[in-house]
Design a protein around this motif. Structure first.
Motif, PDB file in Angstrom:
ATOM      1  N   GLU A  25      -7.665   2.285  -9.957  1.00 32.56           N
ATOM      2  CA  GLU A  25      -7.438   0.857 -10.147  1.00 32.56           C
ATOM      3  C   GLU A  25      -7.700   0.086  -8.856  1.00 32.56           C
ATOM      4  O   GLU A  25      -8.341  -0.971  -8.859  1.00 32.56           O
ATOM      5  CB  GLU A  25      -6.006   0.626 -10.635  1.00 32.56           C
ATOM      6  CG  GLU A  25      -5.679  -0.816 -10.959  1.00 32.56           C
ATOM      7  CD  GLU A  25      -4.731  -1.434  -9.962  1.00 32.56           C
ATOM      8  OE1 GLU A  25      -4.530  -2.655  -9.998  1.00 32.56           O
ATOM      9  OE2 GLU A  25      -4.199  -0.678  -9.111  1.00 32.56           O
TER      10      GLU A  25
ATOM     11  N   GLN B 159     -11.430  -0.192  -8.238  1.00 32.11           N
ATOM     12  CA  GLN B 159     -12.079  -1.216  -9.057  1.00 32.11           C
ATOM     13  C   GLN B 159     -11.805  -2.612  -8.518  1.00 32.11           C
ATOM     14  O   GLN B 159     -12.650  -3.500  -8.599  1.00 32.11           O
ATOM     15  CB  GLN B 159     -11.621  -1.117 -10.516  1.00 32.11           C
ATOM     16  CG  GLN B 159     -12.255   0.037 -11.289  1.00 32.11           C
ATOM     17  CD  GLN B 159     -13.748  -0.157 -11.486  1.00 32.11           C
ATOM     18  OE1 GLN B 159     -14.509  -0.352 -10.527  1.00 32.11           O
ATOM     19  NE2 GLN B 159     -14.204  -0.072 -12.715  1.00 32.11           N
ATOM     20  N   ARG B 160     -10.617  -2.821  -7.940  1.00 33.06           N
ATOM     21  CA  ARG B 160     -10.338  -4.107  -7.300  1.00 33.06           C
ATOM     22  C   ARG B 160     -11.293  -4.332  -6.119  1.00 33.06           C
ATOM     23  O   ARG B 160     -11.798  -5.444  -5.919  1.00 33.06           O
ATOM     24  CB  ARG B 160      -8.889  -4.164  -6.821  1.00 33.06           C
ATOM     25  CG  ARG B 160      -7.862  -4.304  -7.929  1.00 33.06           C
ATOM     26  CD  ARG B 160      -6.443  -4.190  -7.372  1.00 33.06           C
ATOM     27  NE  ARG B 160      -5.449  -4.288  -8.417  1.00 33.06           N
ATOM     28  CZ  ARG B 160      -4.686  -5.366  -8.641  1.00 33.06           C
ATOM     29  NH1 ARG B 160      -4.817  -6.433  -7.880  1.00 33.06           N
ATOM     30  NH2 ARG B 160      -3.806  -5.375  -9.613  1.00 33.06           N
TER      31      ARG B 160
ATOM     32  N   LEU C  45      -4.792  -5.235 -13.966  1.00 31.01           N
ATOM     33  CA  LEU C  45      -6.190  -5.367 -13.564  1.00 31.01           C
ATOM     34  C   LEU C  45      -6.934  -6.285 -14.533  1.00 31.01           C
ATOM     35  O   LEU C  45      -7.781  -7.084 -14.114  1.00 31.01           O
ATOM     36  CB  LEU C  45      -6.857  -3.988 -13.520  1.00 31.01           C
ATOM     37  CG  LEU C  45      -8.320  -3.962 -13.057  1.00 31.01           C
ATOM     38  CD1 LEU C  45      -8.484  -4.622 -11.696  1.00 31.01           C
ATOM     39  CD2 LEU C  45      -8.843  -2.527 -13.018  1.00 31.01           C
TER      40      LEU C  45
END
Length: 232
Positions: free
Chosen positions: A133, A136-137, A168
């Motif tokens: 996660e 992906q940020r 997200l």
């Protein structure tokens, strides 16, 4: 700003023939079963796959005619593909530096983006130290920091653990609502499409079978897949 594309590909026995128009500030989700041609369509828009015909126009000008570094297309893939030898900060600074910013300017911009996606404290970390996660940020920040005119997202929540997905998704929604250019999102997740997309385009066997808002597709699905997608 308008993205106008006729996406044609032929990889026997598979073929793709899709017309796609995305307005400035609009988010269009491409949904469909595996092998329908969603990712191929996205790769054709980005110039990463060889077309068998058709065109990709941005404001009426051919996107392919521009050198790759000047196409101003940002991509967030299901695999973040961060540069493992660079810090998180320098991953995000990569985009501004490619546009000609100096090291200091690029890092200042990257710092601001990292704070914006909630990762300011991890600027010195390496990609191998991040969760999926978090990676992906960083990938989202890296794409937006480059100032793209078109944004492409290929299942950006894939592989993110369920507890982290809503947060997200909310982050993506916030940034996409502020993005001024056309955006194309590939997804098979109805919650993702409903939360992020203004319009849902259902692709099956390389062709568009339905095009409408997520609510319109849910109310009047034209195929079994569309019905399953909007009721799952």
């Amino acid at each position: 700003m308008m993205l106008d594309a006729h996406l044609v590909a032929a990889y026997p026995p598979f073929s793709l023939d899709v017309r796609l128009r995305v307005a400035a500030g609009e988010v269009v989700a491409l949904a469909g079963p595996s092998g329908a041609g969603k990712t191929t369509a996205l790769r054709l828009v980005a110039g990463l796959a060889a077309p068998a015909g058709g065109y990709v126009l941005l404001d009426g000008a051919p996107l392919y005619a521009r050198p790759p570094g000047r196409r101003s297309v940002g991509m967030v893939l299901r695999d973040p593909l961060l540069f493992s030898h660079l810090s998180v900060l320098d991953n995000v600074a990569f985009g501004p530096r490619c546009r000609g910013a100096g090291t200091g300017e690029a890092r200042r911009a990257a710092t601001a983006w990292l704070h914006d996606v909630g990762l300011g404290a991890l600027a010195r970390a390496r990609p191998g130290e991040l969760s999926r996660e978090q990676a992906q940020r960083v990938a989202l920040a890296r794409s937006l920091a480059a100032g793209p005119r078109v944004l492409l997202l290929d299942e950006p929540l894939a592989g993110v653990a369920d507890p982290a997905r809503p947060e997200l998704r909310d982050l993506l929604r916030r940034h996409l609502s502020c993005f001024a250019g056309p955006c194309v999102l590939v997804t098979h997740d109805p919650a993702e499409a409903a939360a992020l997309a203004d319009r849902l385009v259902v692709v099956e066997n390389g062709a568009i079978v339905q095009d409408g808002t997520p609510e319109e597709v849910a109310r009047h699905p034209r195929t079994r897949y569309a019905a399953r997608l909007t009721t799952s």
